[in-house]
Scaffold this motif. Structure first.
Motif, PDB file in Angstrom:
ATOM      1  N   ASP A  73       5.468 -33.113  41.489  1.00 52.45           N
ATOM      2  CA  ASP A  73       4.763 -34.288  42.019  1.00 52.45           C
ATOM      3  C   ASP A  73       4.907 -34.369  43.542  1.00 52.45           C
ATOM      4  O   ASP A  73       3.960 -34.738  44.242  1.00 52.45           O
ATOM      5  N   LYS A 118       9.655 -31.853  37.278  1.00 51.89           N
ATOM      6  CA  LYS A 118       8.472 -32.713  37.409  1.00 51.89           C
ATOM      7  C   LYS A 118       8.472 -33.434  38.761  1.00 51.89           C
ATOM      8  O   LYS A 118       7.435 -33.568  39.409  1.00 51.89           O
ATOM      9  N   GLU A 119       9.657 -33.883  39.183  1.00 47.38           N
ATOM     10  CA  GLU A 119       9.748 -34.568  40.479  1.00 47.38           C
ATOM     11  C   GLU A 119       9.337 -33.627  41.615  1.00 47.38           C
ATOM     12  O   GLU A 119       8.633 -34.019  42.548  1.00 47.38           O
ATOM     13  N   LYS A 146      16.966 -29.339  34.689  1.00 48.81           N
ATOM     14  CA  LYS A 146      16.477 -30.599  34.140  1.00 48.81           C
ATOM     15  C   LYS A 146      14.954 -30.704  34.276  1.00 48.81           C
ATOM     16  O   LYS A 146      14.430 -30.583  35.391  1.00 48.81           O
ATOM     17  N   ALA A 155      13.117 -33.304  34.252  1.00 48.08           N
ATOM     18  CA  ALA A 155      12.771 -34.428  35.128  1.00 48.08           C
ATOM     19  C   ALA A 155      12.762 -33.991  36.593  1.00 48.08           C
ATOM     20  O   ALA A 155      11.910 -34.425  37.377  1.00 48.08           O
ATOM     21  N   ASN A 156      13.696 -33.120  36.959  1.00 52.20           N
ATOM     22  CA  ASN A 156      13.753 -32.632  38.343  1.00 52.20           C
ATOM     23  C   ASN A 156      12.588 -31.694  38.650  1.00 52.20           C
ATOM     24  O   ASN A 156      12.032 -31.716  39.753  1.00 52.20           O
TER      25      ASN A 156
END
Length: 516
Positions: free
Chosen positions: A382, A378-379, A373, A375-376
């Motif tokens: 960050d 990117k998490e 994913k 989103a994961n």
């Protein structure tokens, strides 16, 4: 966040451990004979010009010539050479640069052979300490660093740290420094200057000006390849760069260093003087605070994480590879993606700590567990940036590639801290066999007899495994008392938990090992 600095002084140097919330995050070693610390200024002699590299090799007294690239010369090289020449000739009487006429800047894209020649002497500053087979890396763009500011000769520019975001504060700091700084000196205002008053900034700047005056005074008699101006010790440098109100304790096991640090802290932050404490216990300071155990657990090829995952760290000359493995972790067995994210975040936190702890520099490639994913990913990116924000070394982090690799470049100015935790067995020397334990006391007795009768040592400490210590001290008429009656001297016996069962060493009155 609770921050503590633990300082262990030994005859060979000083080791400094920084703990955050009781976890070791930085480890620094300052050797007594380290003559090439970052920031030291030497009077170098050009040994060889390398037009192909657009660089020069410079003799600063190290076994290998130091490296000076054209881009590290600084725009005001001609002014530096001019000042060096007139100061060495004795025709320059000022300590500052009020009456000094600056020369024009050198061409940014010029050739080193146009400005330097063989056997020319010029002041140079250590930018990187000797690492591996390489000599020091130099710069002739001199600067003198303080707690709140950095003084840059042959410039009039006032620069302010980008981390100070407030325009009002930036304007205030610039106005203060403009009213203090001498002519022909630039100033870089550091992040810790934010919110500081005129008196603190002025005192720091005056201290830097005094260092420059010392440099100018020493230059006429300075010999090529010798140090002209030394940077502060590693202990004071660390305090200068990181000391703030978050610190709760600074423990020191040496009285002279304790007084030196207390005096330094009193000068830069009087309100923090109370946190400097002298360590008086008999137990080694690193063992008392659990540093020794953390060092053994944190250094090595494999680093275990609390959740069952682990890291594998491999090194080459300029590249470090870190592989993240989930190990026997079984959390969230139904959701592999979530499980991978949690392991990766746990690993990211430990990797950020490892980079600081080992002072790993150059290129670092991290192979995180694959996540599908975006989103994961990117998490994770960050979160890694957030953890790396505490790192004082300059670094750049690239987002995860399609292969799940994260690349980090990290500034390297000193040799990497490398502690070998897997050692050849000292008991058997790798043979798998040890001397019969029944003759251990005979060996100790024979060596003790030799030291006392042949070497005439006045005060002796015998260091052994705690089990052997208990045996020697056992009973009313113990071995220790027998030795006292035989030699008329009390032999101090100290147990060291890191020794193997049959290991022993003798120390003299200066806590130095007696070689047998």
């Amino acid at each position: 966040m609770v921050k503590e600095l633990i300082i262990d002084s030994t005859p060979t140097g000083v080791t400094i451990a920084l703990q955050q919330d009781k976890q070791l995050v930085e480890l620094h070693t300052e050797h007594i004979n380290n003559n090439y610390a970052v920031g030291d200024i030497y009077l170098g002699r050009i040994k060889k010009i390398m037009p192909g590299l657009n660089a020069a090799f410079v003799d600063v007294g190290y076994e290998k010539d130091a490296f000076l690239h054209y881009l590290d010369l600084g725009p005001q090289l001609k002014s530096l050479l001019k000042l060096t020449k007139i100061v060495k000739n004795g025709s320059y009487k000022d300590k500052l640069l009020d009456s000094f006429k600056l020369e024009e800047d050198i061409n940014k894209s010029g050739k080193i052979s146009e400005v330097l020649s063989k056997n020319m002497i010029l002041p140079v500053q250590i930018a990187k300490e000797p690492i591996s087979t390489k000599g020091p890396r130099l710069s002739s763009d001199l600067s003198i660093a303080g707690r709140f500011a950095v003084l840059v000769p042959f410039s009039d520019v006032i620069s302010i740290s980008k981390k100070i975001k407030s325009n009002t504060e930036r304007t205030r700091l610039k106005r203060i420094v403009e009213g203090i700084k001498p002519k022909n000196f630039g100033v870089i205002i550091r992040t810790v200057s934010e919110g500081k008053g005129v008196a603190e900034l002025q005192k720091d700047l005056l201290d830097l000006i005094a260092k420059w005056e010392t440099f100018v005074q020493k230059l006429p008699k300075a010999e090529p390849s010798k140090r002209v101006l030394g940077e502060m010790g590693r202990t004071s440098t660390i305090l200068r760069d990181i000391l703030n109100a978050d610190f709760t304790n600074i423990y020191v096991n040496d009285n002279s260093i304790y007084e030196e640090i207390k005096s330094y802290v009193r000068d830069i932050s009087p309100e923090l003087e109370r946190i400097v404490k002298s360590y008086k216990h008999k137990e080694p300071i690193f063992e008392h605070f659990g540093i020794e155990k953390q060092i053994k657990a944190a250094f090595g090829k494999t680093v275990n994480l609390p959740g069952g995952a682990y890291l594998v760290i491999e090194h080459t000359e300029a590249l470090h590879v870190i592989d993240v493995n989930s190990g026997n972790r079984t959390a969230n067995p139904q959701n592999q993606e979530e499980n991978a994210l949690q392991v990766n975040k746990e690993a990211a936190r430990e990797i950020a700590r490892q980079l600081r702890l080992r002072d790993m520099g150059g290129i670092v490639v991290i192979d995180f567990i694959d996540m599908h994913k975006p989103a994961n990913r990117k998490e994770l990116f960050d979160y890694l940036r957030e953890q790396m924000a505490l790192d004082r070394a300059k670094h750049t982090i690239l987002p995860p590639s399609k292969f799940g690799l994260v690349q980090i470049t990290r500034q390297r100015v000193r040799p990497e801290m490398n502690i070998i935790t897997n050692e050849k067995c000292p008991a058997c020397n790798g043979t798998g066999e040890i001397k019969a334990s029944i003759v251990l006391m005979d060996d100790i007795q024979n060596n003790l007899n030799y030291i006392l009768t042949e070497q005439n040592e006045k005060k002796i400490t015998l260091c052994v495994h705690p089990y052997i210590e208990a045996y020697i001290k056992k009973g009313l008429f113990s071995c220790q008392w027998k030795w006292f009656f035989k030699y008329g001297k009390w032999i101090t016996v100290k147990g060291v938990s890191s020794y193997f069962l049959t290991e022993f060493h003798f120390l003299n009155s200066k806590e130095e090992e007696i070689k047998l």
